[in-house]
Design an enzyme around this catalytic site. Structure first.
Site, PDB file in Angstrom:
ATOM      1  N   ASP A  38       0.903  -1.133  -0.045  1.00 15.59           N
ATOM      2  CA  ASP A  38      -0.066  -0.312   0.101  1.00 15.59           C
ATOM      3  C   ASP A  38       0.819   1.106  -0.005  1.00 15.59           C
ATOM      4  O   ASP A  38       2.006   0.925   0.362  1.00 15.59           O
ATOM      5  CB  ASP A  38      -0.940   0.092   1.393  1.00 15.59           C
ATOM      6  CG  ASP A  38      -2.139  -0.943   1.223  1.00 15.59           C
ATOM      7  OD1 ASP A  38      -2.428  -1.386   0.026  1.00 15.59           O
ATOM      8  OD2 ASP A  38      -2.711  -1.291   2.084  1.00 15.59           O
ATOM      9  N   LYS A  60      -3.419   3.370  -2.315  1.00 19.49           N
ATOM     10  CA  LYS A  60      -4.532   4.602  -2.538  1.00 19.49           C
ATOM     11  C   LYS A  60      -4.116   5.717  -2.040  1.00 19.49           C
ATOM     12  O   LYS A  60      -3.670   5.591  -0.802  1.00 19.49           O
ATOM     13  CB  LYS A  60      -5.782   3.949  -1.951  1.00 19.49           C
ATOM     14  CG  LYS A  60      -6.284   2.580  -2.453  1.00 19.49           C
ATOM     15  CD  LYS A  60      -7.285   2.404  -1.323  1.00 19.49           C
ATOM     16  CE  LYS A  60      -7.424   0.844  -1.276  1.00 19.49           C
ATOM     17  NZ  LYS A  60      -7.940   0.237   0.091  1.00 19.49           N
ATOM     18  N   MET A 174      -6.865   9.675   9.395  1.00 20.49           N
ATOM     19  CA  MET A 174      -7.507  10.358   8.065  1.00 20.49           C
ATOM     20  C   MET A 174      -8.422  11.407   8.564  1.00 20.49           C
ATOM     21  O   MET A 174      -9.619  11.746   8.101  1.00 20.49           O
ATOM     22  CB  MET A 174      -8.493   9.286   7.491  1.00 20.49           C
ATOM     23  CG  MET A 174      -7.420   8.142   6.828  1.00 20.49           C
ATOM     24  SD  MET A 174      -8.701   6.682   6.551  1.00 20.49           S
ATOM     25  CE  MET A 174      -8.830   5.991   8.051  1.00 20.49           C
TER      26      MET A 174
HETATM   27  C1  LIG Z   1      -6.162   3.841   6.040  1.00 19.91           C
HETATM   28  S1  LIG Z   1      -5.413   4.402   7.258  1.00 19.91           S
HETATM   29  C2  LIG Z   1      -4.666   2.884   7.705  1.00 19.91           C
HETATM   30  C3  LIG Z   1      -4.129   2.911   9.128  1.00 19.91           C
HETATM   31  C4  LIG Z   1      -3.166   1.864   9.430  1.00 19.91           C
HETATM   32  N1  LIG Z   1      -3.935   0.558   9.093  1.00 19.91           N
HETATM   33  C5  LIG Z   1      -2.673   1.653  10.803  1.00 19.91           C
HETATM   34  O1  LIG Z   1      -2.815   1.012  11.613  1.00 19.91           O
HETATM   35  O2  LIG Z   1      -1.864   2.537  11.284  1.00 19.91           O
HETATM   36  C6  LIG Z   1      -4.300   5.779   6.874  1.00 19.91           C
HETATM   37  C7  LIG Z   1      -4.054   6.833   8.042  1.00 19.91           C
HETATM   38  O3  LIG Z   1      -3.210   6.404   8.998  1.00 19.91           O
HETATM   39  C8  LIG Z   1      -2.581   7.566   9.541  1.00 19.91           C
HETATM   40  N2  LIG Z   1      -1.260   7.374   9.275  1.00 19.91           N
HETATM   41  C9  LIG Z   1      -0.733   6.073   8.998  1.00 19.91           C
HETATM   42  N3  LIG Z   1       0.602   6.257   8.965  1.00 19.91           N
HETATM   43  C10 LIG Z   1       0.900   7.530   9.503  1.00 19.91           C
HETATM   44  C11 LIG Z   1       2.052   8.195   9.737  1.00 19.91           C
HETATM   45  N4  LIG Z   1       3.326   7.887   9.575  1.00 19.91           N
HETATM   46  N5  LIG Z   1       2.016   9.575   9.984  1.00 19.91           N
HETATM   47  C12 LIG Z   1       0.747  10.112  10.374  1.00 19.91           C
HETATM   48  N6  LIG Z   1      -0.325   9.428  10.150  1.00 19.91           N
HETATM   49  C13 LIG Z   1      -0.401   8.021   9.478  1.00 19.91           C
HETATM   50  C14 LIG Z   1      -3.398   8.764   8.709  1.00 19.91           C
HETATM   51  O4  LIG Z   1      -4.149   9.214   9.375  1.00 19.91           O
HETATM   52  C15 LIG Z   1      -3.630   8.034   7.382  1.00 19.91           C
HETATM   53  O5  LIG Z   1      -4.524   8.839   6.531  1.00 19.91           O
END
Ligand SMILES: C[S@@+](CC[C@H](N)C(=O)[O-])C[C@H]1O[C@@H](n2cnc3c(N)ncnc32)[C@H](O)[C@@H]1O
Length: 258
Positions: A38, A60, A174
């Site tokens: 991803d 995405k 998000m």
């Molecule tokens: C579709 S969600 C997936 C979350 C993922 N499954 C998890 O457990 O962290 C994606 C969102 O996770 C957050 N996110 C993931 N990695 C991040 C990072 N390194 N820094 C800030 N936000 C992050 C953001 O809000 C991003 O839009």
């Protein structure tokens, strides 16, 4: 001779820093014949792939879907039926706003073997790496995780009136584009505008950016700094306490936007 069915490892690839991944996840990548990954998966993790491994980007970005989820499910099934060992890399943890369960349901329907390898979720790791504890003795004994986006056909609701006053630390995934709505709903339901908040972008990575303010000020601050996703939005008194958590904070302070 008919080839055996394959196996899919649904792998949590952690929050960004390529060292924040489990040994089990690395082993799954090393053994894979196919890797599907991803947008938020650190590409350095692909260095663990063995020679000849087929690497497929199925990311995405915001709403520009490179691959619809149905196509990803189909690909996993096709590779599984072809007998491949597949590592399906997902940012953070596969079951935290990660659609891991949907992918597994498709595999189950076709009797394809799978395993789940949990990962470190951004909602805990991103604040943590910026020195913000999601719980803190005598300050925050409850924490809850939310998605700022809800897809058009969502069947669940955020109960703003309950969370505004009933939970100590609120963590929104998000939540960048939806920040004005989140802030408005929380304040309308009684959350103090002075509540400390932080927006953390690209947490755990060298390009990390941290914006700290209050519930009442954060939206304007984001506009002023043209703050973009991906970010974690954290709301609660714990944000104020991060200042005391040196020396970690000293290391992280450089990434704070003035
Ligand atoms: C579709 S969600 C997936 C979350 C993922 N499954 C998890 O457990 O962290 C994606 C969102 O996770 C957050 N996110 C993931 N990695 C991040 C990072 N390194 N820094 C800030 N936000 C992050 C953001 O809000 C991003 O839009």
């Amino acid at each position: 001779m008919m080839r055996e069915r394959g196996k899919v490892s649904i792998v949590g690839a952690g929050p960004g820093d390529p060292e924040l991944i489990t040994l089990k996840a690395i082993r799954a990548i090393e053994n894979a014949e196919v890797v599907l990954y991803d947008y938020l998966v650190n590409k350095q993790l692909l260095d663990y792939c063995k020679e000849g491994c087929e690497i497929v980007y199925v990311g995405k970005k915001n709403r520009q879907h490179t691959y619809p989820q149905e196509d990803i499910n189909k690909m996993l099934i096709e590779y599984g039926l072809a007998g491949k060992k597949i590592a399906r890399l997902k940012g953070g943890d596969p079951f935290v706003f990660g659609r891991g369960a949907e992918e597994i349901l498709g595999l189950k329907e076709h009797d394809i073997e799978f395993e789940v390898i949990p990962g470190i979720t951004a909602g805990v790791a991103v604040p943590g790496a910026a020195g913000i504890p999601v719980t803190l003795r005598n300050v925050a004994s409850s924490v809850a995780f939310f998605t700022g986006h809800q897809c058009a056909n969502h069947k669940t609701e955020i109960y703003w009136d309950k969370i505004a006053t009933g939970i100590d630390t609120l963590v929104f995934y998000m939540g960048v584009t939806q920040a004005p709505r989140i802030v408005r709903n929380l304040m309308a339901c009684g959350k103090n505008p002075e509540t400390p908040v932080a927006m953390i972008r690209w947490g755990t990575l060298p390009e990390q950016e941290v914006l700290k303010g209050t519930l009442g000020t954060i939206v304007q601050m984001m506009e002023e700094h043209n703050f973009k996703p991906p970010a974690i939005f954290i709301v609660g008194e714990v944000v104020a306490y991060s200042e005391q958590l040196s020396p970690l904070i000293n290391q992280m302070a450089e990434s704070e936007i003035e």
